[in-house]
Design an enzyme around this catalytic site. Structure first.
Site, mmCIF file in Angstrom:
data_model
loop_
_atom_site.group_PDB
_atom_site.id
_atom_site.type_symbol
_atom_site.label_atom_id
_atom_site.label_comp_id
_atom_site.label_asym_id
_atom_site.label_seq_id
_atom_site.Cartn_x
_atom_site.Cartn_y
_atom_site.Cartn_z
ATOM 1 N N GLN A 118 4.885 -4.255 7.260
ATOM 2 C CA GLN A 118 5.760 -4.377 6.281
ATOM 3 C C GLN A 118 7.465 -5.103 7.247
ATOM 4 O O GLN A 118 8.444 -5.457 6.514
ATOM 5 C CB GLN A 118 5.749 -3.385 5.484
ATOM 6 C CG GLN A 118 6.468 -3.379 4.233
ATOM 7 C CD GLN A 118 6.630 -4.474 3.242
ATOM 8 O OE1 GLN A 118 5.167 -5.004 3.041
ATOM 9 N NE2 GLN A 118 7.728 -4.471 1.928
ATOM 10 N N LYS A 156 2.392 -6.159 4.691
ATOM 11 C CA LYS A 156 3.176 -6.526 4.246
ATOM 12 C C LYS A 156 2.664 -6.878 2.391
ATOM 13 O O LYS A 156 1.612 -7.264 2.212
ATOM 14 C CB LYS A 156 3.616 -7.362 4.757
ATOM 15 C CG LYS A 156 4.789 -8.571 4.978
ATOM 16 C CD LYS A 156 4.520 -10.044 5.188
ATOM 17 C CE LYS A 156 5.724 -10.834 5.746
ATOM 18 N NZ LYS A 156 5.507 -11.753 6.719
ATOM 19 N N HIS A 157 3.898 -6.622 1.881
ATOM 20 C CA HIS A 157 3.841 -7.198 0.621
ATOM 21 C C HIS A 157 5.313 -7.496 -0.265
ATOM 22 O O HIS A 157 6.080 -6.719 -0.093
ATOM 23 C CB HIS A 157 3.154 -6.296 -0.630
ATOM 24 C CG HIS A 157 3.761 -4.379 -0.519
ATOM 25 N ND1 HIS A 157 3.537 -3.669 0.525
ATOM 26 C CD2 HIS A 157 4.358 -4.068 -1.794
ATOM 27 C CE1 HIS A 157 4.385 -2.602 0.271
ATOM 28 N NE2 HIS A 157 5.306 -2.911 -0.737
ATOM 29 N N LEU A 158 5.455 -8.214 -0.928
ATOM 30 C CA LEU A 158 6.076 -8.053 -1.908
ATOM 31 C C LEU A 158 6.507 -7.422 -3.198
ATOM 32 O O LEU A 158 4.801 -7.107 -3.788
ATOM 33 C CB LEU A 158 6.715 -9.493 -1.963
ATOM 34 C CG LEU A 158 7.362 -10.581 -0.330
ATOM 35 C CD1 LEU A 158 6.242 -11.424 0.096
ATOM 36 C CD2 LEU A 158 8.570 -11.282 -0.880
#
Length: 290
Positions: A118, A156-158
């Site tokens: 992230q 990792k993420h939006l």
């Protein structure tokens, strides 16, 4: 890179979000966090503060996960997305997933198929996925770069929440001081916002994902954010993009993620609400970013 054959067809994302939300509520896979929303005016912004008494349970789960990871028992909930929450691939590198514990309706996660940390910098593929989502849903995309910036998951993420954030609000609370119509195309500091940031006007209808990634690079350059694991919050709508450096996860016990800089706070109880009123939301935002 593994090829995924379930790419969502153009123009279907919003219908897919609503259909999957109804399904996940029926199966119990989706567990919304009930809240009461109050407006807390401060320094020219009508902050939307949501009180969530059941938030303590979610925080306890986050702490337990971090303790397991510290003991070498890493669990990645995004490695195998929960079927009832899964919408499909947005691009070959990213998929769409409903937030299992949403505070806001139709809260969407934009997740990398392969594991990326992230705190790694956002890249062109990330903005390709953002471009797909904002082309179909008028919303706020945000990114919490690591735990200091309010991230609860290391994969990792939006995230995207549709606009408006509440009934009767035609714009984000921060727009009152950000003044998007007056923003230049080059990164600048909006005179009305007292916390460190860089912002600029964008047009997702006419800018390519490569150009959006370049805007992100220019915002980083304006703030001097160069190293890989720098904590920051990114916020983007169809009309503007803003980057905020982070110095700490919380201020006076109040934990903040990117939504705080859009004008939205989440607190655990009435005591936290009164503490926020006493300190002032804007002082909290300065406290975590300076």
């Amino acid at each position: 890179m593994t090829q995924h054959t379930d790419l969502l067809l153009p123009g279907t994302l919003w219908d897919r979000i609503r259909e999957r939300t109804d399904h996940a509520l029926e199966t119990g896979a989706l567990q919304p966090i009930p809240t009461e929303c109050e407006v807390v005016p401060d320094e020219g912004i009508d902050f939307q503060v949501r009180v969530a008494p059941s938030l303590d349970q979610k925080i306890a789960e986050m702490r337990a996960q971090r303790e397991k990871e510290a003991a070498g028992e890493r669990f990645d909930p995004f490695a195998r997305p929960e079927p009832d929450l899964y919408l499909g691939s947005l691009t070959p590198s990213h998929y769409a997933l409903l937030n299992k514990f949403p505070v806001l309706e139709h809260h969407l996660l934009i997740v990398t198929w392969g594991y990326e940390d992230q705190q790694t910098l956002l890249t062109h593929p990330d903005f390709t996925a953002v471009d797909v989502v904002l082309s179909e849903v008028d919303g706020l995309v945000f990114f919490n770069a690591g735990p200091t910036a309010g991230a609860s998951q290391p994969h990792k993420h939006l995230q995207l929440v549709p606009l408006p954030l509440s009934d009767g609000a035609s714009r984000l609370p921060v727009d009152a001081l950000l003044e998007p119509d007056r923003l230049p195309e080059k990164p600048t500091r909006a005179p009305g916002l007292p916390f460190p940031h860089a912002a600029c006007r964008v047009d997702f209808r006419h800018q390519t994902s490569e150009q959006l990634a370049e805007v992100f690079y220019e915002l980083r350059r304006e703030l001097g954010i160069w190293y890989e694991d720098a904590p920051y919050n990114l916020l983007a709508t169809r009309h503007w993009m803003m980057l905020v450096p982070r110095a700490r996860e919380r201020f006076e016990g109040l934990m903040i993620n990117a939504l705080g800089f859009a004008g939205g706070f989440l607190v655990r109880n009435r005591d936290d609400l009164e503490q926020l009123r006493s300190i002032g939301p804007m002082r909290v935002l300065r406290g975590v970013s300076e």
